[in-house]
Design a protein around this motif. Structure first.
Motif, PDB file in Angstrom:
ATOM      1  N   MET A 167       0.819  -1.201   0.000  1.00  0.00           N
ATOM      2  CA  MET A 167       0.000   0.000   0.000  1.00  0.00           C
ATOM      3  C   MET A 167       0.858   1.259   0.000  1.00  0.00           C
ATOM      4  O   MET A 167       1.914   1.308   0.620  1.00  0.00           O
ATOM      5  N   ILE A 168       0.363   2.266  -0.704  1.00  0.00           N
ATOM      6  CA  ILE A 168       1.010   3.585  -0.702  1.00  0.00           C
ATOM      7  C   ILE A 168       0.000   4.567  -0.131  1.00  0.00           C
ATOM      8  O   ILE A 168      -1.178   4.516  -0.457  1.00  0.00           O
ATOM      9  N   PHE A 169       0.486   5.461   0.708  1.00  0.00           N
ATOM     10  CA  PHE A 169      -0.462   6.331   1.398  1.00  0.00           C
ATOM     11  C   PHE A 169      -0.478   7.741   0.820  1.00  0.00           C
ATOM     12  O   PHE A 169       0.359   8.140   0.021  1.00  0.00           O
ATOM     13  N   GLN A 170      -1.435   8.469   1.342  1.00  0.00           N
ATOM     14  CA  GLN A 170      -1.722   9.796   0.833  1.00  0.00           C
ATOM     15  C   GLN A 170      -0.603  10.804   1.051  1.00  0.00           C
ATOM     16  O   GLN A 170      -0.207  11.509   0.144  1.00  0.00           O
ATOM     17  N   ASP A 171      -0.113  10.869   2.281  1.00  0.00           N
ATOM     18  CA  ASP A 171       0.794  11.968   2.595  1.00  0.00           C
ATOM     19  C   ASP A 171       2.221  11.479   2.785  1.00  0.00           C
ATOM     20  O   ASP A 171       2.579  10.962   3.838  1.00  0.00           O
ATOM     21  N   PRO A 172       3.051  11.628   1.763  1.00  0.00           N
ATOM     22  CA  PRO A 172       4.420  11.109   1.878  1.00  0.00           C
ATOM     23  C   PRO A 172       5.229  11.859   2.942  1.00  0.00           C
ATOM     24  O   PRO A 172       6.251  11.367   3.403  1.00  0.00           O
ATOM     25  N   THR A 186       4.372  12.414   5.956  1.00  0.00           N
ATOM     26  CA  THR A 186       4.230  11.807   7.280  1.00  0.00           C
ATOM     27  C   THR A 186       4.256  10.283   7.249  1.00  0.00           C
ATOM     28  O   THR A 186       4.200   9.654   8.289  1.00  0.00           O
ATOM     29  N   SER A 187       4.344   9.715   6.042  1.00  0.00           N
ATOM     30  CA  SER A 187       4.244   8.261   5.967  1.00  0.00           C
ATOM     31  C   SER A 187       5.573   7.546   6.159  1.00  0.00           C
ATOM     32  O   SER A 187       5.613   6.335   6.284  1.00  0.00           O
ATOM     33  N   LEU A 188       6.662   8.305   6.152  1.00  0.00           N
ATOM     34  CA  LEU A 188       7.962   7.681   6.410  1.00  0.00           C
ATOM     35  C   LEU A 188       8.405   8.028   7.824  1.00  0.00           C
ATOM     36  O   LEU A 188       8.167   9.142   8.301  1.00  0.00           O
ATOM     37  N   ASN A 189       9.053   7.075   8.457  1.00  0.00           N
ATOM     38  CA  ASN A 189       9.498   7.307   9.826  1.00  0.00           C
ATOM     39  C   ASN A 189      10.676   8.291   9.831  1.00  0.00           C
ATOM     40  O   ASN A 189      11.714   8.028   9.212  1.00  0.00           O
ATOM     41  N   SER A 213      -0.287   7.054  16.704  1.00  0.00           N
ATOM     42  CA  SER A 213      -1.347   7.506  15.801  1.00  0.00           C
ATOM     43  C   SER A 213      -0.768   8.114  14.519  1.00  0.00           C
ATOM     44  O   SER A 213      -1.503   8.614  13.678  1.00  0.00           O
ATOM     45  N   ASN A 214       0.546   8.077  14.380  1.00  0.00           N
ATOM     46  CA  ASN A 214       1.170   8.672  13.200  1.00  0.00           C
ATOM     47  C   ASN A 214       1.043   7.796  11.959  1.00  0.00           C
ATOM     48  O   ASN A 214       0.923   6.583  12.058  1.00  0.00           O
ATOM     49  N   ASP A 215       1.113   8.452  10.808  1.00  0.00           N
ATOM     50  CA  ASP A 215       0.995   7.724   9.539  1.00  0.00           C
ATOM     51  C   ASP A 215       2.095   6.685   9.359  1.00  0.00           C
ATOM     52  O   ASP A 215       1.860   5.620   8.804  1.00  0.00           O
ATOM     53  N   TYR A 216       3.321   7.015   9.824  1.00  0.00           N
ATOM     54  CA  TYR A 216       4.401   6.063   9.554  1.00  0.00           C
ATOM     55  C   TYR A 216       4.232   4.769  10.334  1.00  0.00           C
ATOM     56  O   TYR A 216       4.846   3.753   9.991  1.00  0.00           O
ATOM     57  N   ILE A 217       3.405   4.784  11.365  1.00  0.00           N
ATOM     58  CA  ILE A 217       3.103   3.538  12.070  1.00  0.00           C
ATOM     59  C   ILE A 217       2.203   2.672  11.196  1.00  0.00           C
ATOM     60  O   ILE A 217       2.416   1.461  11.067  1.00  0.00           O
ATOM     61  N   ASN A 222       3.897  -6.686  15.410  1.00  0.00           N
ATOM     62  CA  ASN A 222       3.568  -5.707  16.446  1.00  0.00           C
ATOM     63  C   ASN A 222       4.806  -5.271  17.235  1.00  0.00           C
ATOM     64  O   ASN A 222       5.024  -4.084  17.481  1.00  0.00           O
ATOM     65  N   ASN A 223       5.622  -6.266  17.611  1.00  0.00           N
ATOM     66  CA  ASN A 223       6.820  -5.945  18.401  1.00  0.00           C
ATOM     67  C   ASN A 223       7.791  -5.067  17.622  1.00  0.00           C
ATOM     68  O   ASN A 223       8.391  -4.153  18.185  1.00  0.00           O
ATOM     69  N   MET A 224       7.925  -5.334  16.333  1.00  0.00           N
ATOM     70  CA  MET A 224       8.821  -4.529  15.502  1.00  0.00           C
ATOM     71  C   MET A 224       8.303  -3.100  15.387  1.00  0.00           C
ATOM     72  O   MET A 224       9.066  -2.136  15.476  1.00  0.00           O
ATOM     73  N   VAL A 225       7.013  -2.984  15.168  1.00  0.00           N
ATOM     74  CA  VAL A 225       6.435  -1.652  14.988  1.00  0.00           C
ATOM     75  C   VAL A 225       6.608  -0.831  16.271  1.00  0.00           C
ATOM     76  O   VAL A 225       7.063   0.314  16.232  1.00  0.00           O
ATOM     77  N   ILE A 226       6.298  -1.456  17.392  1.00  0.00           N
ATOM     78  CA  ILE A 226       6.381  -0.707  18.647  1.00  0.00           C
ATOM     79  C   ILE A 226       7.837  -0.534  19.086  1.00  0.00           C
ATOM     80  O   ILE A 226       8.276   0.564  19.394  1.00  0.00           O
ATOM     81  N   GLY A 227       8.588  -1.630  19.043  1.00  0.00           N
ATOM     82  CA  GLY A 227       9.961  -1.584  19.531  1.00  0.00           C
ATOM     83  C   GLY A 227      10.904  -0.786  18.644  1.00  0.00           C
ATOM     84  O   GLY A 227      11.833  -0.152  19.129  1.00  0.00           O
TER      85      GLY A 227
END
Lengths: 339, 314
Positions: A100-105, A107-110, B203-207, B217-222
């Motif tokens: 999946m690709i999201f709307q807002d690049p 904020t979508s990358l960590n 609640s962020n998009d990158y999550i 789950n552990n990877m995402v949180i950790g």
């Protein structure tokens, strides 16, 4: 099984996703059915809040918990119902077979990991690659999505990239494991117009290269016209019309689709005068009427429309519409572009 | 980065001038004659005067201050009135004990605080979340000295499991009660802060992106959530470490811990100005240094605030 059915890669049947809020149950997606064929691009169109993104998120079961819940339906992919998959199988599927690709690049990358790290992650998790192999593959991917100086950029952080470049990174992550289905949730909404075109071209090109299918969710009819093979128009959580892109644009059969067409700016027709917005507002998803959801805004509503909700009906081959007067609209008996 | 650190180190100088100025004025206002403190009650006025001249406290305060600053520049913190030993050696005796205690407390704070915060954020509104909320509220509300005494009574007096006070032979057993006492409030703050930043980050998009990639789950949180959530928590812990190292007056007094907090506390009671000022200066330096370290760690955690790199966006 007929040949066309064999061709179906994904089948969504009667999907309903509700959100349980303090104000009541929001029926974000209500009884949605559609299918995706191999190699095709399916467009899902509709205005903000019509349930298109929730439909997409439901396929990968990414509905925000605990508010949202998929309450009914089946999503058949490779003979399995995705809604019944266990956590482990679901993880194996996400980002691998379906991505999946999201709307807002933006904020979508960590923000705290390099783009390279984030691209490599999908490769390591699904293909069990070693770090240096993943790095090689990751570099190839960045090159494939057209990131200049990809070797140097590999170690950059997302904030060092522009929006369009970030979306390219998102695409690189999404196609890393050559997925069968790529879901793009308004992939160009947050981008500049010139960049939008580049991103869409890239996605289209990669679709042919990787032989995948695309579900593109957008409110931009121009995008749909150019890239989609078939289109599903959604309104207030329900599909109102579903057909080939030609039918939708040249023979729209639902008053909402017609309204959408009239509210688009076009360069090829000089004498259209002002844009015609659809009067009124979409209904609240908490308290949907039993009858046709579009009736309140429809100036062609007849007595029949006061009855039950019109089911999605095939009015010609592969042209589905949920309107009692759909055939009249399609055949032009009701003037389509009147004032 | 180098210039950033250098700039920050140079910033310590005005801070120290400010601190010494305030302390000097305060100690000068206190109407107590150090000469009288040092000599016996029956000392003759001549003897007192002689001592004042010898100590330099017959001069006006700005002369004394200038002399002190010159000394300080050489690293000399002066001589204690009470113990007639150099302040440097007194502090050198006691500082390590305080630092060790502070480190023990920080370890508790980091491990328990962050863990509790993550659990209560990830399992929001569950039994564990409520447990963490209630226990952190209690920990913040309970006065430190009362908690210390209760622990002494329970584990020292009644159960006899742990030593009640002092440092003894310096073994781990002596650290447990004072470290828990010292860490209690901060642990609660760390847990609360981790919970709230974690909830925000989740609640962020990158999550969602991370889940969509097929991570567990552990990877995402950790991996994805924790590093982002820890950025503000690091600030809290760093500032806390700075204040714990010198601010443990209550805990050190209750547990009779031979640390610098207790030394400064006693020096205040005894009007031992050089010890108070010297101890405070070291404290300030540690505090500023901790802040610097926090900023560096911050930059390591969050690439967006790294100082030297300037990339051109394409």
């Amino acid at each position: 099984m007929t040949e066309t059915e064999n061709n179906k890669i994904l089948e969504v049947k009667n999907l309903s996703t509700y959100f349980y809020t303090d104000d009541g149950v929001v029926k974000a997606v209500d009884d949605v059915s559609f299918d995706l064929k191999k190699g095709e691009t399916l467009g899902i169109v509709g205005e903000t809040g019509c349930g298109k993104s929730v439909t997409a998120l439901s396929i990968l079961r990414l509905i925000p918990q605990p508010l949202g819940r998929i309450v009914a339906g089946e999503i058949i992919f490779e003979g399995r119902d995705l809604l019944k998959l266990g956590q482990k199988d679901l993880q194996n599927l996400r980002g691998n077979k379906i991505s999946m690709i999201f709307q807002d690049p933006m904020t979508s990358l960590n923000p705290v990991y390099t783009v390279g790290n984030q691209v490599m992650e999908s490769l390591i998790v699904h293909r069990k690659l070693k770090k240096d192999e993943a790095r090689r593959e990751g570099l190839k991917l960045l090159e494939m999505v057209g990131i200049p100086e990809f070797k140097r950029r590999f170690n950059n952080y997302p904030h060092e990239f522009s929006g369009g470049m970030r979306q390219r990174v998102m695409i690189a992550m999404a196609i890393a494991n050559s997925p069968s289905i790529l879901i793009a949730d308004e992939p160009t909404t947050a981008l500049d117009v010139t960049v939008q075109a580049q991103i869409l071209e890239l996605m289209d090109e990669l679709k042919y290269k990787t032989n995948s299918s695309i579900i593109i969710i957008t409110h931009d009819l121009g995008v749909v016209a150019k890239y989609a093979n078939r289109v599903m128009v959604m309104y207030a959580g329900k599909p109102v019309e579903f057909s080939s892109v030609d039918n939708i644009f040249y023979k729209p059969a639902h008053p909402y689709t017609i309204g959408l067409m009239k509210s688009v700016t076009r360069l090829d027709e000089e004498k259209r005068g002002k844009l015609k917005p659809i009067e009124g507002l979409p209904p609240s998803l908490i308290d949907l009427p039993k009858f046709c959801i579009f009736r309140a805004r429809c100036k062609y509503a007849c007595d029949e429309c006061k009855g039950e909700y019109p089911p999605l009906k095939e009015i010609e081959k592969d042209h589905f519409v949920s309107c009692y007067r759909g055939k009249e609209f399609m055949e032009g008996i009701i003037e389509r572009f009147d004032n | 980065m180098f210039y950033f650190i250098l700039r920050r180190i140079l910033q310590i100088i005005p801070v120290i001038i400010g601190v010494t100025l305030i302390l000097f004025t305060l100690m000068y206002i206190i109407p107590e004659d150090p000469a009288k403190l040092i000599l016996e009650k029956g000392a003759t006025p001549e003897a007192l005067q002689n001592l004042r001249v010898k100590m330099g406290i017959d001069k006006p305060v700005y002369v004394q201050y200038w002399r002190y600053i010159k000394q300080l520049a050489k690293g000399d913190l002066g001589t204690s009135y009470r113990y007639r030993r150099s302040v440097n050696s007194i502090l050198a005796d006691h500082y390590p004990n305080s630092i060790k205690l502070a480190l023990a407390a920080i370890i508790i704070e980091v491990i328990i605080g962050i863990f509790a915060g993550i659990v209560s954020a990830v399992k929001k509104f569950s039994f564990w979340d409520i447990l963490v909320t209630i226990s952190t509220t209690i920990a913040v509300c309970v006065p430190v000295y009362w908690l210390g005494m209760m622990l002494q009574v329970a584990f020292g007096l009644k159960l006899g499991w742990l030593p009640m006070s002092g440092m003894g032979d310096g073994s781990l057993r002596y650290y447990i009660l004072p470290a828990i006492t010292l860490a209690s409030v901060s642990t609660a703050f760390v847990a609360r802060m981790t919970r709230s930043t974690m909830l925000e980050v989740l609640s962020n998009d990158y999550i969602t992106t991370a889940y969509a990639k097929g991570l567990s789950n552990n990877m995402v949180i950790g991996k994805h959530a924790l590093k982002n959530a820890l950025i503000p928590v690091v600030t809290l812990i760093g500032v806390d470490l700075g204040s714990l190292m010198g601010g443990a007056i209550l805990t050190e007094t209750v547990f009779n811990w031979p640390g610098v907090g207790r030394t400064i506390y006693l020096a205040i009671l005894q009007r031992d100005a050089p010890v108070v000022i010297g101890g405070t200066i070291i404290l300030v330096i540690i505090f500023v240094a901790m802040n610097l370290i926090v900023d560096i760690v911050y930059a390591l955690l969050d690439p967006r605030i790294r100082y030297e790199k300037k990339e051109i966006q394409i």
